[in-house]
Scaffold this motif. Structure first.
Motif, short mmCIF file in Angstrom:
data_model
loop_
_atom_site.label_atom_id
_atom_site.label_comp_id
_atom_site.label_asym_id
_atom_site.label_seq_id
_atom_site.Cartn_x
_atom_site.Cartn_y
_atom_site.Cartn_z
N LEU A 3 0.81 -1.20 0.00
CA LEU A 3 0.00 0.00 0.00
C LEU A 3 0.84 1.26 0.00
O LEU A 3 0.33 2.35 -0.01
CB LEU A 3 -0.91 0.01 1.24
N LEU A 14 -2.86 5.74 -6.07
CA LEU A 14 -2.96 5.24 -4.70
C LEU A 14 -3.74 6.21 -3.84
O LEU A 14 -4.65 5.81 -3.11
CB LEU A 14 -1.57 5.01 -4.10
N TRP A 15 -3.42 7.48 -3.94
CA TRP A 15 -4.11 8.47 -3.10
C TRP A 15 -5.58 8.60 -3.49
O TRP A 15 -6.43 8.84 -2.63
CB TRP A 15 -3.39 9.81 -3.16
N TRP A 17 -7.46 6.04 -4.55
CA TRP A 17 -8.10 4.87 -3.91
C TRP A 17 -8.26 5.09 -2.41
O TRP A 17 -9.32 4.79 -1.84
CB TRP A 17 -7.26 3.61 -4.15
N LEU A 18 -7.22 5.61 -1.76
CA LEU A 18 -7.31 5.84 -0.31
C LEU A 18 -8.33 6.92 0.02
O LEU A 18 -9.07 6.81 1.01
CB LEU A 18 -5.93 6.18 0.25
N CYS A 21 -11.60 5.29 -0.03
CA CYS A 21 -11.84 4.56 1.23
C CYS A 21 -12.32 5.51 2.32
O CYS A 21 -13.28 5.21 3.04
CB CYS A 21 -10.56 3.85 1.68
N SER A 91 -4.68 -1.19 -3.16
CA SER A 91 -5.57 -0.14 -2.68
C SER A 91 -6.99 -0.34 -3.19
O SER A 91 -7.96 -0.02 -2.50
CB SER A 91 -5.03 1.23 -3.08
N LEU A 94 -8.41 -2.87 -0.90
CA LEU A 94 -8.75 -2.23 0.37
C LEU A 94 -10.08 -1.49 0.25
O LEU A 94 -10.88 -1.49 1.18
CB LEU A 94 -7.65 -1.28 0.82
N VAL A 146 -4.15 -4.45 6.16
CA VAL A 146 -2.76 -4.08 5.92
C VAL A 146 -1.80 -5.11 6.53
O VAL A 146 -0.81 -5.49 5.91
CB VAL A 146 -2.47 -2.65 6.44
#
Length: 196
Positions: A3, A14-15, A17-18, A21, A91, A94, A146
């Motif tokens: 991650l 990535l950011w 996807w996060l 979330c 990600s 997640l 994680v």
């Protein structure tokens, strides 16, 4: 696959996807607030740990004896993501896990499920989670996810077994018993959990 934030386009994805979330968790919090769930314990203060299962503070604070169950959710959802989303970024997996956990946290706090807990399990004093507790449960799931992504499978399984055995021994409840008693209540298990 990790991650960890990358550079360039990969790090930007990535950011995204996060952020998605976090957006799911924000929706979870808003829905629960609109359902009438209290933000924090009715007692008016926040504890890091509530160690008394059969108390009005259970499922109201940052963590409690059911936090290990939510970490195990993360282990399980990591495995599910591995099966369903092969080739997708971690990600994205997640995000799937967060959507499932958030959906459960909302469902768990509906009158139907609360009443099921109260009638089928030993949780006679369960009136639902505070928004804080529910949010922390989702974050505990993410922590489990994680961990599962970073630890060898055997270690992840060993942690899950230890969590289940330890909470089963201390409070006579754990994820396995919780699911069993919600889906197929057994009088013998309910009696054992009640200490008879």
């Amino acid at each position: 696959m990790t991650l960890a934030a990358g550079t360039g386009d990969r790090g930007q994805r990535l950011w995204i996807w996060l952020a998605a979330c976090l957006g799911v968790i924000a929706v979870q919090m808003l829905v629960q607030h609109l359902m009438g769930r209290l933000w924090i314990c009715e007692c008016g203060y926040v504890k890091l740990w509530e160690g008394v299962v059969n108390s009005s503070g259970n499922s109201q604070h940052v963590s409690d004896w059911y936090t290990p169950s939510h970490i195990i959710h993360g282990f399980l959802f990591y495995g599910l993501g591995h099966l369903l989303l092969r080739g997708k970024p971690m990600s994205a997996r997640l995000l799937l896990a967060t959507v499932i956990e958030s959906a459960w946290e909302i469902a768990e706090n509906t009158p139907m499920v609360i009443n099921r807990y109260r009638s089928a399990t030993i949780s006679l004093d369960y009136f639902g989670d505070s928004v804080l507790n529910s949010t922390m449960d989702t974050l505990a799931m993410a922590m489990g996810f994680v961990l599962a992504a970073r630890l060898p499978v055997a270690v992840t399984i060993a942690i899950a077994v230890v969590f289940e055995l330890f909470t089963g021994w201390v409070i006579r409840d754990n994820l396995t018993l919780n699911v069993l008693m919600l889906v197929w209540p057994l009088d013998a298990v309910k009696g054992w959990q009640a200490g008879f």
